[in-house]
Design a protein around this motif. Structure first.
Motif, PDB file in Angstrom:
ATOM      1  N   ILE A 171     -23.084  -4.903  16.645  1.00 34.06           N
ATOM      2  CA  ILE A 171     -21.872  -4.207  17.067  1.00 34.06           C
ATOM      3  C   ILE A 171     -20.787  -4.517  16.039  1.00 34.06           C
ATOM      4  CG2 ILE A 171     -20.149  -3.951  18.889  1.00 34.06           C
ATOM      5  CD1 ILE A 171     -22.338  -5.004  20.837  1.00 34.06           C
ATOM      6  N   SER A 172     -20.236  -3.473  15.451  1.00 33.24           N
ATOM      7  CA  SER A 172     -19.227  -3.644  14.403  1.00 33.24           C
ATOM      8  C   SER A 172     -17.879  -3.125  14.876  1.00 33.24           C
ATOM      9  CB  SER A 172     -19.636  -2.897  13.131  1.00 33.24           C
ATOM     10  OG  SER A 172     -20.814  -3.445  12.588  1.00 33.24           O
ATOM     11  N   ILE A 173     -16.858  -3.881  14.549  1.00 29.96           N
ATOM     12  CA  ILE A 173     -15.479  -3.478  14.806  1.00 29.96           C
ATOM     13  C   ILE A 173     -14.818  -3.261  13.450  1.00 29.96           C
ATOM     14  CG2 ILE A 173     -13.279  -4.128  15.843  1.00 29.96           C
ATOM     15  CD1 ILE A 173     -14.907  -6.066  17.659  1.00 29.96           C
ATOM     16  N   ASN A 174     -14.345  -2.047  13.221  1.00 33.03           N
ATOM     17  CA  ASN A 174     -13.701  -1.697  11.955  1.00 33.03           C
ATOM     18  C   ASN A 174     -12.398  -0.956  12.235  1.00 33.03           C
ATOM     19  OD1 ASN A 174     -16.174  -2.378  10.294  1.00 33.03           O
ATOM     20  ND2 ASN A 174     -16.996  -0.676  11.479  1.00 33.03           N
ATOM     21  N   THR A 175     -11.588  -0.834  11.212  1.00 32.25           N
ATOM     22  CA  THR A 175     -10.473   0.107  11.266  1.00 32.25           C
ATOM     23  C   THR A 175     -10.721   1.186  10.222  1.00 32.25           C
ATOM     24  OG1 THR A 175      -9.138  -1.205   9.723  1.00 32.25           O
ATOM     25  CG2 THR A 175      -8.805  -1.591  12.085  1.00 32.25           C
ATOM     26  N   GLU A 176     -10.333   2.409  10.564  1.00 35.17           N
ATOM     27  CA  GLU A 176     -10.438   3.538   9.642  1.00 35.17           C
ATOM     28  C   GLU A 176      -9.078   4.229   9.610  1.00 35.17           C
ATOM     29  OE1 GLU A 176     -13.740   6.042  10.707  1.00 35.17           O
ATOM     30  OE2 GLU A 176     -15.134   4.801   9.564  1.00 35.17           O
ATOM     31  N   ALA A 177      -8.221   3.762   8.721  1.00 30.93           N
ATOM     32  CA  ALA A 177      -6.849   4.261   8.656  1.00 30.93           C
ATOM     33  C   ALA A 177      -6.771   5.461   7.722  1.00 30.93           C
ATOM     34  CB  ALA A 177      -5.918   3.157   8.170  1.00 30.93           C
ATOM     35  N   PRO A 178      -6.139   6.562   8.177  1.00 31.78           N
ATOM     36  CA  PRO A 178      -5.961   7.710   7.280  1.00 31.78           C
ATOM     37  C   PRO A 178      -5.058   7.348   6.110  1.00 31.78           C
ATOM     38  CG  PRO A 178      -4.772   8.024   9.360  1.00 31.78           C
ATOM     39  CD  PRO A 178      -5.586   6.785   9.517  1.00 31.78           C
ATOM     40  N   VAL A 179      -5.437   7.793   4.922  1.00 34.26           N
ATOM     41  CA  VAL A 179      -4.689   7.473   3.704  1.00 34.26           C
ATOM     42  C   VAL A 179      -4.631   8.710   2.818  1.00 34.26           C
ATOM     43  CG1 VAL A 179      -5.246   5.006   3.698  1.00 34.26           C
ATOM     44  CG2 VAL A 179      -6.805   6.635   2.613  1.00 34.26           C
ATOM     45  N   PRO A 180      -3.725   8.722   1.828  1.00 33.68           N
ATOM     46  CA  PRO A 180      -3.686   9.840   0.874  1.00 33.68           C
ATOM     47  C   PRO A 180      -4.959   9.887   0.032  1.00 33.68           C
ATOM     48  CG  PRO A 180      -1.655   8.547   0.807  1.00 33.68           C
ATOM     49  CD  PRO A 180      -2.635   7.765   1.615  1.00 33.68           C
ATOM     50  N   ALA A 181      -5.195  11.032  -0.568  1.00 33.11           N
ATOM     51  CA  ALA A 181      -6.367  11.205  -1.420  1.00 33.11           C
ATOM     52  C   ALA A 181      -6.267  10.311  -2.656  1.00 33.11           C
ATOM     53  CB  ALA A 181      -6.488  12.665  -1.841  1.00 33.11           C
ATOM     54  N   PRO A 182      -7.401   9.909  -3.215  1.00 31.11           N
ATOM     55  CA  PRO A 182      -7.366   9.129  -4.464  1.00 31.11           C
ATOM     56  C   PRO A 182      -6.670   9.919  -5.572  1.00 31.11           C
ATOM     57  CG  PRO A 182      -9.572   9.159  -3.504  1.00 31.11           C
ATOM     58  CD  PRO A 182      -8.767  10.156  -2.739  1.00 31.11           C
ATOM     59  N   GLN A 183      -6.195   9.201  -6.558  1.00 28.12           N
ATOM     60  CA  GLN A 183      -5.517   9.854  -7.671  1.00 28.12           C
ATOM     61  C   GLN A 183      -6.458  10.842  -8.359  1.00 28.12           C
ATOM     62  OE1 GLN A 183      -3.893   6.931 -10.332  1.00 28.12           O
ATOM     63  NE2 GLN A 183      -2.657   5.945  -8.748  1.00 28.12           N
ATOM     64  N   GLU A 184      -5.894  11.969  -8.745  1.00 30.06           N
ATOM     65  CA  GLU A 184      -6.698  13.013  -9.380  1.00 30.06           C
ATOM     66  C   GLU A 184      -7.341  12.483 -10.657  1.00 30.06           C
ATOM     67  OE1 GLU A 184      -6.191  17.656 -10.865  1.00 30.06           O
ATOM     68  OE2 GLU A 184      -4.556  16.617  -9.821  1.00 30.06           O
ATOM     69  N   GLY A 185      -8.612  12.798 -10.817  1.00 28.45           N
ATOM     70  CA  GLY A 185      -9.341  12.342 -11.995  1.00 28.45           C
ATOM     71  C   GLY A 185     -10.050  11.021 -11.806  1.00 28.45           C
ATOM     72  N   THR A 186      -9.804  10.347 -10.675  1.00 27.69           N
ATOM     73  CA  THR A 186     -10.471   9.070 -10.406  1.00 27.69           C
ATOM     74  C   THR A 186     -11.937   9.303 -10.070  1.00 27.69           C
ATOM     75  OG1 THR A 186      -8.399   8.181  -9.514  1.00 27.69           O
ATOM     76  CG2 THR A 186     -10.427   6.973  -9.018  1.00 27.69           C
ATOM     77  N   GLU A 187     -12.809   8.551 -10.704  1.00 25.87           N
ATOM     78  CA  GLU A 187     -14.236   8.670 -10.439  1.00 25.87           C
ATOM     79  C   GLU A 187     -14.630   7.763  -9.270  1.00 25.87           C
ATOM     80  OE1 GLU A 187     -16.611  10.632 -11.772  1.00 25.87           O
ATOM     81  OE2 GLU A 187     -14.996  11.655 -12.853  1.00 25.87           O
ATOM     82  N   PRO A 188     -15.450   8.269  -8.359  1.00 27.52           N
ATOM     83  CA  PRO A 188     -15.892   7.413  -7.251  1.00 27.52           C
ATOM     84  C   PRO A 188     -16.799   6.298  -7.748  1.00 27.52           C
ATOM     85  CG  PRO A 188     -17.089   9.492  -7.225  1.00 27.52           C
ATOM     86  CD  PRO A 188     -16.022   9.629  -8.280  1.00 27.52           C
ATOM     87  N   SER A 189     -16.733   5.173  -7.062  1.00 28.15           N
ATOM     88  CA  SER A 189     -17.602   4.048  -7.415  1.00 28.15           C
ATOM     89  C   SER A 189     -18.981   4.197  -6.800  1.00 28.15           C
ATOM     90  CB  SER A 189     -16.967   2.735  -6.941  1.00 28.15           C
ATOM     91  OG  SER A 189     -16.730   2.770  -5.536  1.00 28.15           O
ATOM     92  N   PHE A 190     -19.075   5.074  -5.796  1.00 29.04           N
ATOM     93  CA  PHE A 190     -20.335   5.193  -5.062  1.00 29.04           C
ATOM     94  C   PHE A 190     -20.326   6.521  -4.315  1.00 29.04           C
ATOM     95  CE2 PHE A 190     -22.729   4.170  -1.068  1.00 29.04           C
ATOM     96  CZ  PHE A 190     -23.974   3.970  -1.643  1.00 29.04           C
TER      97      PHE A 190
END
Length: 271
Positions: A171-190
Motif C-alpha cells: 500500500i503506497s501513499i503518495n502526493t500528485e500535485a499539479p504543476v506547470p509543464a516542463p520547460q520547452e525543449g527539455t528532454e525526458p529522463s524516462f
C-alpha cells in the motif's frame, strides 16, 4: 448446541472486535495524510524479494502480516506473468458482465486507455530540491490528458507479506500535485507506454496495466493495482471521525470502512 437458539452472540460483550489490521493501515494513512493534499492511496500486487537471496521473502508466519521492508532488506517487485495478467483480465471482465444488471452503485464500469508517460527531473527554484515530474499523454492523439502534469512524491509504504498466497502487496501513499509543464525543449529522463484496463467499482479503481519500456519493448511489465478514487472524500471522513477524538479511543467510521474495502479487494484478487 441447540439450533433453535438462533445465531450466536458475537462475543460475551455482544460485539465483534474492530479489525486490528485495517485499523493499523488506517492509522498509518491518517498519520501521513492528515495535513496533505493531492493524495494518492493505492495497493499494488507483487512479491516481496529478499535482497540477500533474490528470492521471495520467507518468514515463520502463517497469515498476512505487515513487515518492515527496510529492516528486512526487501524490495517490492510488482511484475506478473502474461498468463497471470490474462487470468485477471478474464476475472475482472466476468465481474463487469455479472454486475451489468446491478444498481449503479454496485455496477462495475470498464475503460481501456493507452497512454504515454514522460518523466522529467527539474529543480524547484524556491527550494532547490529536485522534483520528479510526470507528463501523461494520450497514446493516439499525443495530447496531454486533463490533470496529466503532476509532481509525484512518495510519502510512505505499507508492505504486506501474504505467505499463503501467490502474491504479496504494498500500500503506497503518495502526493500528485499539479504543476506547470516542463520547460520547452527539455528532454525526458524516462518514457514508458501504458496499455491500461481500468475497472471502477464504488470508490475503487482496479487497474490492470501492461507497461512497455523503450529499452525492453519485447519484455512488457504487467501490473495490477487497486486505488482509492477519491482520497479527498476519504480524508474528509477521517477528519470527521478522528479530528476531535480523544487519544486512545477507537471508532469504526466510513474512513476505516473504505480502507477495509481496499484491503478486501486486494485480498480477494490474490487468492
Amino acid at each position: 448446541m441447540d439450533d433453535a437458539a438462533g445465531p450466536q452472540a458475537r462475543s460475551v460483550f455482544g460485539v465483534d472486535p474492530l479489525d486490528e489490521f485495517a485499523l493499523l493501515v488506517s492509522d498509518c494513512v491518517w498519520d501521513h495524510c492528515r495535513n496533505l493534499g493531492n493524495i494518492e492511496i493505492e495497493a499494488k500486487i507483487g512479491v516481496l524479494i529478499d535482497r540477500g537471496t533474490q528470492s521471495r521473502l520467507r518468514l515463520p508466519v502463517f497469515t498476512e502480516t505487515i513487515v518492515d521492508a527496510k529492516q528486512l532488506n526487501l524490495r517490492f517487485e510488482s511484475n506478473m506473468s502474461m498468463a497471470q495478467h490474462r487470468h485477471y483480465n478474464q476475472l475482472l471482465n466476468q465481474a463487469v458482465a455479472f454486475s451489468a444488471q446491478a444498481a449503479p452503485p454496485e455496477r462495475i464500469t470498464y475503460r481501456h486507455q493507452k497512454e504515454i508517460d514522460s518523466f522529467y527531473d527539474e529543480r524547484d527554484p524556491e527550494t532547490g530540491h529536485m522534483v520528479h515530474l510526470r507528463v501523461t499523454r494520450d497514446a493516439v492523439t499525443h495530447e496531454i490528458k486533463p490533470g496529466g502534469i503532476v509532481a509525484k512524491k512518495r510519502i510512505a509504504d505499507i508492505n504486506v507479506f501474504a505467505p499463503n498466497r501467490p502474491f504479496d502487496y504494498r500500500i503506497s501513499i503518495n502526493t500528485e500535485a499539479p504543476v506547470p509543464a516542463p520547460q520547452e525543449g527539455t528532454e525526458p529522463s524516462f518514457v514508458r507506454e501504458k496499455d491500461r484496463l481500468s475497472y471502477t467499482h464504488q470508490n475503487m479503481n482496479i487497474d490492470l496495466t501492461q507497461v512497455i519500456l523503450p529499452n525492453k519493448p519485447k519484455e512488457p511489465v504487467h501490473e495490477l493495482e487497486v486505488e482509492i478514487r477519491n482520497s479527498a472524500d476519504l480524508m474528509q471522513h477521517a477528519y470527521l471521525s478522528r479530528g476531535n477524538s480523544q487519544p486512545g479511543t477507537q471508532e469504526w467510521s466510513p474512513f476505516e470502512d473504505t480502507i477495509l474495502v481496499l484491503l478486501n479487494n486486494v485480498r480477494l484478487l490474490i487468492r
